[in-house]
Design a protein around this motif. Structure first.
Motif, PDB file in Angstrom:
ATOM      1  N   PHE A 169      -9.996  -7.053 -15.569  1.00 13.92           N
ATOM      2  CA  PHE A 169      -8.629  -7.142 -15.048  1.00 13.92           C
ATOM      3  C   PHE A 169      -7.636  -6.769 -16.141  1.00 13.92           C
ATOM      4  CE2 PHE A 169      -4.764  -8.498 -13.207  1.00 13.92           C
ATOM      5  CZ  PHE A 169      -4.972  -8.590 -11.840  1.00 13.92           C
ATOM      6  N   SER A 170      -6.700  -5.913 -15.782  1.00 14.20           N
ATOM      7  CA  SER A 170      -5.554  -5.587 -16.638  1.00 14.20           C
ATOM      8  C   SER A 170      -4.541  -4.848 -15.782  1.00 14.20           C
ATOM      9  CB  SER A 170      -5.975  -4.715 -17.836  1.00 14.20           C
ATOM     10  OG  SER A 170      -6.582  -3.519 -17.387  1.00 14.20           O
ATOM     11  N   ARG A 171      -3.322  -4.833 -16.251  1.00 16.39           N
ATOM     12  CA  ARG A 171      -2.308  -3.969 -15.642  1.00 16.39           C
ATOM     13  C   ARG A 171      -2.501  -2.577 -16.226  1.00 16.39           C
ATOM     14  NH1 ARG A 171       2.318  -6.236 -13.185  1.00 16.39           N
ATOM     15  NH2 ARG A 171       2.218  -8.515 -13.015  1.00 16.39           N
ATOM     16  N   HIS A 222      -2.127 -10.756 -11.155  1.00 18.85           N
ATOM     17  CA  HIS A 222      -3.372 -11.518 -11.162  1.00 18.85           C
ATOM     18  C   HIS A 222      -3.341 -12.737 -10.244  1.00 18.85           C
ATOM     19  CE1 HIS A 222      -0.826 -13.794 -13.905  1.00 18.85           C
ATOM     20  NE2 HIS A 222      -1.597 -14.826 -13.654  1.00 18.85           N
ATOM     21  N   ALA A 223      -2.167 -13.297  -9.995  1.00 20.97           N
ATOM     22  CA  ALA A 223      -2.073 -14.604  -9.345  1.00 20.97           C
ATOM     23  C   ALA A 223      -2.766 -14.679  -7.978  1.00 20.97           C
ATOM     24  CB  ALA A 223      -0.609 -15.025  -9.225  1.00 20.97           C
ATOM     25  N   PRO A 224      -2.537 -13.717  -7.065  1.00 23.39           N
ATOM     26  CA  PRO A 224      -3.208 -13.836  -5.762  1.00 23.39           C
ATOM     27  C   PRO A 224      -4.732 -13.815  -5.868  1.00 23.39           C
ATOM     28  CG  PRO A 224      -1.418 -12.228  -5.675  1.00 23.39           C
ATOM     29  CD  PRO A 224      -1.628 -12.555  -7.113  1.00 23.39           C
ATOM     30  N   LEU A 225      -5.257 -13.051  -6.813  1.00 18.50           N
ATOM     31  CA  LEU A 225      -6.706 -13.004  -6.981  1.00 18.50           C
ATOM     32  C   LEU A 225      -7.231 -14.345  -7.472  1.00 18.50           C
ATOM     33  CD1 LEU A 225      -9.411 -11.515  -7.041  1.00 18.50           C
ATOM     34  CD2 LEU A 225      -8.855 -10.759  -9.363  1.00 18.50           C
ATOM     35  N   MET A 226      -6.540 -14.968  -8.423  1.00 15.89           N
ATOM     36  CA  MET A 226      -6.990 -16.260  -8.937  1.00 15.89           C
ATOM     37  C   MET A 226      -7.027 -17.298  -7.820  1.00 15.89           C
ATOM     38  SD  MET A 226      -7.657 -15.505 -12.023  1.00 15.89           S
ATOM     39  CE  MET A 226      -7.932 -13.793 -11.537  1.00 15.89           C
ATOM     40  N   GLU A 227      -6.022 -17.270  -6.957  1.00 18.42           N
ATOM     41  CA  GLU A 227      -5.970 -18.215  -5.840  1.00 18.42           C
ATOM     42  C   GLU A 227      -7.144 -17.986  -4.887  1.00 18.42           C
ATOM     43  OE1 GLU A 227      -2.127 -17.441  -4.243  1.00 18.42           O
ATOM     44  OE2 GLU A 227      -1.069 -18.210  -6.018  1.00 18.42           O
ATOM     45  N   ALA A 283      -6.133 -13.359 -20.683  1.00 15.34           N
ATOM     46  CA  ALA A 283      -7.284 -14.026 -20.065  1.00 15.34           C
ATOM     47  C   ALA A 283      -6.992 -15.508 -19.884  1.00 15.34           C
ATOM     48  CB  ALA A 283      -8.535 -13.834 -20.912  1.00 15.34           C
ATOM     49  N   ALA A 284      -6.330 -16.103 -20.871  1.00 18.98           N
ATOM     50  CA  ALA A 284      -5.980 -17.522 -20.778  1.00 18.98           C
ATOM     51  C   ALA A 284      -4.966 -17.777 -19.661  1.00 18.98           C
ATOM     52  CB  ALA A 284      -5.426 -18.011 -22.112  1.00 18.98           C
ATOM     53  N   VAL A 285      -4.064 -16.823 -19.454  1.00 19.17           N
ATOM     54  CA  VAL A 285      -3.095 -16.937 -18.353  1.00 19.17           C
ATOM     55  C   VAL A 285      -3.828 -16.933 -17.009  1.00 19.17           C
ATOM     56  CG1 VAL A 285      -1.235 -15.730 -17.137  1.00 19.17           C
ATOM     57  CG2 VAL A 285      -1.152 -15.963 -19.623  1.00 19.17           C
ATOM     58  N   TYR A 325      -6.096 -19.876 -12.277  1.00 26.20           N
ATOM     59  CA  TYR A 325      -7.298 -20.179 -11.507  1.00 26.20           C
ATOM     60  C   TYR A 325      -7.527 -21.685 -11.451  1.00 26.20           C
ATOM     61  CZ  TYR A 325     -12.354 -20.735 -10.765  1.00 26.20           C
ATOM     62  OH  TYR A 325     -13.586 -21.150 -10.319  1.00 26.20           O
ATOM     63  N   ARG A 326      -7.409 -22.349 -12.601  1.00 24.30           N
ATOM     64  CA  ARG A 326      -7.641 -23.796 -12.646  1.00 24.30           C
ATOM     65  C   ARG A 326      -6.554 -24.561 -11.906  1.00 24.30           C
ATOM     66  NH1 ARG A 326      -9.922 -24.574 -18.884  1.00 24.30           N
ATOM     67  NH2 ARG A 326     -11.985 -23.653 -18.475  1.00 24.30           N
ATOM     68  N   GLN A 327      -5.336 -24.077 -11.944  1.00 22.54           N
ATOM     69  CA  GLN A 327      -4.264 -24.697 -11.164  1.00 22.54           C
ATOM     70  C   GLN A 327      -4.586 -24.613  -9.675  1.00 22.54           C
ATOM     71  OE1 GLN A 327      -0.617 -22.736 -12.245  1.00 22.54           O
ATOM     72  NE2 GLN A 327      -0.663 -23.476 -14.353  1.00 22.54           N
ATOM     73  N   SER A 328      -5.110 -23.469  -9.262  1.00 22.85           N
ATOM     74  CA  SER A 328      -5.474 -23.292  -7.851  1.00 22.85           C
ATOM     75  C   SER A 328      -6.612 -24.220  -7.457  1.00 22.85           C
ATOM     76  CB  SER A 328      -5.872 -21.835  -7.590  1.00 22.85           C
ATOM     77  OG  SER A 328      -4.786 -20.956  -7.857  1.00 22.85           O
TER      78      SER A 328
END
Length: 295
Positions: free
Chosen positions: A222-224, A248-253, A276-278, A283-286
């Protein structure tokens, strides 16, 4: 199941590795622990000249630190070359890559899918599939059958390796895992991944092609990525660069909601560990939000 949660980590050494005072490859596990990351992709894109003792030491420290290693094979591998000699060399290069992966304790090797050249996409795909099958046989014969080959989705339109092509390659052998590079897919579709719906469609196709258990532990990049209007991929960016996607956010969710546990390697331009940490945090928040809903 290979793991219960997704893993995140960088490809190669980020800029902050040296900025934080680290110098030796063996210090990578300590560096990664500062970000709480549990994956690392060792880069052999420009060749397989490595120090045996360094690889063994890095592998040992990563095992102790709970860090999963993968290896990116040389860029000069040509799975779909019309020249048989080049394809035979590619099989040898993949075998040599497996020897390095074994030293590291890496269990996945990412390989570029190839190019089409003057071939039709179907002809190129057939050649790439034959090369991958012969590479797998070579790995088996030499005791490396436990190392999984991961053909990668590519970012340029003229390259072999759209999503359907990579999934077709993975259907040739149960041990093959796709390396889904979401930045590449976005670049080759000229910004086609706009949000949750497009990510969901990719994950649906992955699961439909390979089944749930193999799909849930896929390998990911993953990268922009900046792209040109006709050719696709131009340059890797950082998460701070907002002009190009994907987000990245929708994928992590979705990964959290679907119970998927891939290894996601960040290929941002210099900020791989930070970005990667972001992703890991989102992901963990989700996951935490889902667990809260279940109570």
């Amino acid at each position: 199941m290979e793991q219960h949660q997704a893993r995140f980590g960088p490809a190669g050494r980020p800029e902050s590795f040296a900025a934080m005072g680290y110098k030796r490859t063996e210090q990578l596990p300590e560096y990664l622990s500062r970000f709480g990351l549990t994956a690392f992709e060792y880069q052999c894109g420009h060749g397989l000249k490595v120090n045996r003792e360094t690889c063994l030491r890095l592998g040992s420290l990563c095992r102790e630190g709970g860090i999963r290693l993968s290896l990116h094979t040389p860029y000069y591998i040509s799975l779909s070359s019309v020249e048989q000699e080049k394809r035979e060399k590619s099989v040898r290069y993949l075998l040599e890559s497996a020897r390095v992966a074994e030293l590291l304790g890496a269990d996945r090797m990412v390989v570029h899918s190839g190019s089409c050249g003057k071939l039709s996409r179907g002809e190129a795909l057939e050649l790439a599939g034959d090369t991958l099958r012969r590479a797998q046989s070579a790995l088996d014969e030499n005791g490396f059958g436990h190392i999984r080959l991961c053909p990668e989705t590519m970012g340029k339109v003229n390259q072999l390796g759209d999503l359907a092509e990579v999934l077709a390659l993975c259907q040739l052998e149960e041990r093959f895992l796709p390396c889904i590079d979401f930045g590449h897919l976005n670049a080759r579709s000229f910004g086609g991944i706009r949000g949750r719906e497009e990510f969901a469609r990719i994950l649906d196709k992955l699961e439909n092609a390979l089944g749930r258990e193999r799909a849930r532990c896929f390998h990911g990049h993953f990268s922009r990525i900046a792209y040109t209007p006709k050719g696709g991929e131009k340059a890797h960016l950082t998460f701070a660069d907002q002009e190009y996607g994907p987000d990245h956010a929708p994928l992590m969710e979705l990964l959290a909601e679907r119970g998927m546990a891939p290894t996601i390697i960040c290929e941002s331009a210099g900020t791989q560990a930070e970005d990667a940490a972001v992703m890991q945090s989102r992901y963990r928040q989700s996951l935490a939000a889902l667990q809260q809903e279940d109570r």
